[in-house]
Structure formats: C-alpha cells, structure tokens
Design a protein around this motif. Sequence first.
Motif, PDB file in Angstrom:
ATOM      1  N   UNK A   1     -95.647  23.211  29.015  1.00  0.00           N
ATOM      2  CA  UNK A   1     -95.218  24.478  28.455  1.00  0.00           C
ATOM      3  C   UNK A   1     -93.992  24.240  27.583  1.00  0.00           C
ATOM      4  N   UNK A   2     -94.054  24.747  26.391  1.00  0.00           N
ATOM      5  CA  UNK A   2     -92.964  24.572  25.436  1.00  0.00           C
ATOM      6  C   UNK A   2     -91.778  25.466  25.806  1.00  0.00           C
ATOM      7  N   UNK A   3     -90.647  24.844  26.073  1.00  0.00           N
ATOM      8  CA  UNK A   3     -89.436  25.607  26.408  1.00  0.00           C
ATOM      9  C   UNK A   3     -89.007  26.474  25.230  1.00  0.00           C
ATOM     10  N   UNK A   4     -89.192  25.957  24.026  1.00  0.00           N
ATOM     11  CA  UNK A   4     -88.811  26.709  22.827  1.00  0.00           C
ATOM     12  C   UNK A   4     -89.642  27.995  22.711  1.00  0.00           C
ATOM     13  N   UNK A   5     -90.952  27.889  22.924  1.00  0.00           N
ATOM     14  CA  UNK A   5     -91.805  29.082  22.860  1.00  0.00           C
ATOM     15  C   UNK A   5     -91.478  30.038  24.001  1.00  0.00           C
ATOM     16  N   UNK A   6     -91.198  29.499  25.189  1.00  0.00           N
ATOM     17  CA  UNK A   6     -90.826  30.338  26.323  1.00  0.00           C
ATOM     18  C   UNK A   6     -89.555  31.114  26.013  1.00  0.00           C
ATOM     19  N   UNK A   7     -88.543  30.416  25.522  1.00  0.00           N
ATOM     20  CA  UNK A   7     -87.278  31.075  25.183  1.00  0.00           C
ATOM     21  C   UNK A   7     -87.478  32.143  24.116  1.00  0.00           C
ATOM     22  N   UNK A   8     -88.304  31.835  23.123  1.00  0.00           N
ATOM     23  CA  UNK A   8     -88.567  32.777  22.033  1.00  0.00           C
ATOM     24  C   UNK A   8     -89.279  34.025  22.563  1.00  0.00           C
ATOM     25  N   UNK A   9     -90.298  33.835  23.385  1.00  0.00           N
ATOM     26  CA  UNK A   9     -91.044  34.966  23.921  1.00  0.00           C
ATOM     27  C   UNK A   9     -90.146  35.837  24.799  1.00  0.00           C
ATOM     28  N   UNK A  10     -89.355  35.217  25.648  1.00  0.00           N
ATOM     29  CA  UNK A  10     -88.436  35.993  26.490  1.00  0.00           C
ATOM     30  C   UNK A  10     -87.453  36.768  25.628  1.00  0.00           C
ATOM     31  N   UNK A  11     -86.910  36.131  24.599  1.00  0.00           N
ATOM     32  CA  UNK A  11     -85.954  36.813  23.724  1.00  0.00           C
ATOM     33  C   UNK A  11     -86.616  37.983  22.997  1.00  0.00           C
ATOM     34  N   UNK A  25     -89.031  35.196  33.731  1.00  0.00           N
ATOM     35  CA  UNK A  25     -89.314  33.776  33.915  1.00  0.00           C
ATOM     36  C   UNK A  25     -90.780  33.541  33.573  1.00  0.00           C
ATOM     37  N   UNK A  26     -91.221  32.284  33.576  1.00  0.00           N
ATOM     38  CA  UNK A  26     -92.641  32.028  33.323  1.00  0.00           C
ATOM     39  C   UNK A  26     -93.546  32.712  34.351  1.00  0.00           C
ATOM     40  N   UNK A  27     -93.013  33.001  35.510  1.00  0.00           N
ATOM     41  CA  UNK A  27     -93.812  33.604  36.581  1.00  0.00           C
ATOM     42  C   UNK A  27     -93.859  35.129  36.509  1.00  0.00           C
ATOM     43  N   UNK A  28     -93.052  35.715  35.626  1.00  0.00           N
ATOM     44  CA  UNK A  28     -93.015  37.172  35.505  1.00  0.00           C
ATOM     45  C   UNK A  28     -94.355  37.672  34.991  1.00  0.00           C
ATOM     46  N   UNK A  47     -95.587  38.686  17.875  1.00  0.00           N
ATOM     47  CA  UNK A  47     -95.691  37.228  17.955  1.00  0.00           C
ATOM     48  C   UNK A  47     -96.206  36.644  16.648  1.00  0.00           C
ATOM     49  N   UNK A  48     -97.224  37.281  16.086  1.00  0.00           N
ATOM     50  CA  UNK A  48     -97.772  36.770  14.828  1.00  0.00           C
ATOM     51  C   UNK A  48     -96.748  36.884  13.704  1.00  0.00           C
ATOM     52  N   UNK A  49     -96.037  37.996  13.643  1.00  0.00           N
ATOM     53  CA  UNK A  49     -95.035  38.177  12.591  1.00  0.00           C
ATOM     54  C   UNK A  49     -93.868  37.205  12.737  1.00  0.00           C
ATOM     55  N   UNK A  50     -93.399  37.020  13.954  1.00  0.00           N
ATOM     56  CA  UNK A  50     -92.219  36.178  14.164  1.00  0.00           C
ATOM     57  C   UNK A  50     -92.535  34.691  14.164  1.00  0.00           C
ATOM     58  N   UNK A  51     -93.659  34.317  14.778  1.00  0.00           N
ATOM     59  CA  UNK A  51     -93.963  32.904  14.942  1.00  0.00           C
ATOM     60  C   UNK A  51     -95.054  32.400  14.005  1.00  0.00           C
ATOM     61  N   UNK A  64    -101.845  36.877  32.429  1.00  0.00           N
ATOM     62  CA  UNK A  64    -101.168  37.738  33.398  1.00  0.00           C
ATOM     63  C   UNK A  64     -99.653  37.596  33.412  1.00  0.00           C
ATOM     64  N   UNK A  65     -99.158  36.464  32.926  1.00  0.00           N
ATOM     65  CA  UNK A  65     -97.719  36.212  33.046  1.00  0.00           C
ATOM     66  C   UNK A  65     -97.143  35.686  31.734  1.00  0.00           C
ATOM     67  N   UNK A  66     -95.833  35.668  31.676  1.00  0.00           N
ATOM     68  CA  UNK A  66     -95.144  35.121  30.509  1.00  0.00           C
ATOM     69  C   UNK A  66     -95.520  33.650  30.330  1.00  0.00           C
ATOM     70  N   UNK A  67     -95.581  32.911  31.419  1.00  0.00           N
ATOM     71  CA  UNK A  67     -95.945  31.489  31.351  1.00  0.00           C
ATOM     72  C   UNK A  67     -97.341  31.282  30.800  1.00  0.00           C
ATOM     73  N   UNK A  68     -98.290  32.115  31.221  1.00  0.00           N
ATOM     74  CA  UNK A  68     -99.657  32.007  30.705  1.00  0.00           C
ATOM     75  C   UNK A  68     -99.697  32.351  29.212  1.00  0.00           C
ATOM     76  N   UNK A  69     -98.868  33.289  28.787  1.00  0.00           N
ATOM     77  CA  UNK A  69     -98.801  33.623  27.361  1.00  0.00           C
ATOM     78  C   UNK A  69     -98.263  32.439  26.563  1.00  0.00           C
ATOM     79  N   UNK A  70     -97.268  31.758  27.110  1.00  0.00           N
ATOM     80  CA  UNK A  70     -96.707  30.580  26.429  1.00  0.00           C
ATOM     81  C   UNK A  70     -97.752  29.470  26.361  1.00  0.00           C
ATOM     82  N   UNK A  71     -98.525  29.289  27.424  1.00  0.00           N
ATOM     83  CA  UNK A  71     -99.590  28.280  27.406  1.00  0.00           C
ATOM     84  C   UNK A  71    -100.632  28.619  26.332  1.00  0.00           C
ATOM     85  N   UNK A  72    -100.962  29.895  26.181  1.00  0.00           N
ATOM     86  CA  UNK A  72    -101.882  30.323  25.129  1.00  0.00           C
ATOM     87  C   UNK A  72    -101.299  29.998  23.751  1.00  0.00           C
ATOM     88  N   UNK A  73    -100.031  30.300  23.558  1.00  0.00           N
ATOM     89  CA  UNK A  73     -99.368  30.006  22.277  1.00  0.00           C
ATOM     90  C   UNK A  73     -99.336  28.498  22.026  1.00  0.00           C
TER      91      UNK A  73
END
Length: 80
Positions: A1-11, A25-28, A47-51, A64-73
């Motif tokens: 899981x990309x920490x950069x994408x995780x941080x971006x999605x959370x922000x 968190x990724x588990x949220x 997400x499409x506009x920003x990334x 289902x979770x932020x972590x799964x969204x990051x894995x998709x990205x």
Amino acid sequence: MSQQLLDCLIQMIVDKYGLDAAQLSPHTRFEDLEFDSLVMLELAVALELRLGIPVSDEELLSVESIGEAVELLDAKVVAA
C-alpha cells in the motif's frame, strides 16, 4: 500500500468532509464514516480531479475501507 496515496486520500477526506485525520486509518470503514453512495461518488470525482486516476463510483463502492481504496488506486497506477 502506497503511503503517499494513503496520506493523500486521508487528507482529501479531512479537507472535504471536516473529519479528524487522527481518527482515520487504513482500517477505517466508509460505512463507519456514514459515507453513502452520493459521498462515494463525490470522492471518486475528487480522486480523479486531484490525482488524475480515473475511479468509477462503482469501483469505489466495492471497497469497504480507506486501505482497500488505496489498494484500488495502487492497482490503477500500476496498470496505467
């Protein structure tokens, strides 16, 4: 899981929905954040506009979770 994408999605979630980053968190789970299909659609567009990563609302609704969204990205970045 990309920490950069995780941080971006959370922000993005913090900025757009006024949530506390310390509570995310990724588990949220999106369900625990009370994100409905409309919010997930807005998030997909943001997400499409920003990334520049095209994500359909159907794809985002399938996770289902932020972590799964990051894995998709991550998978979309690798496939591009």
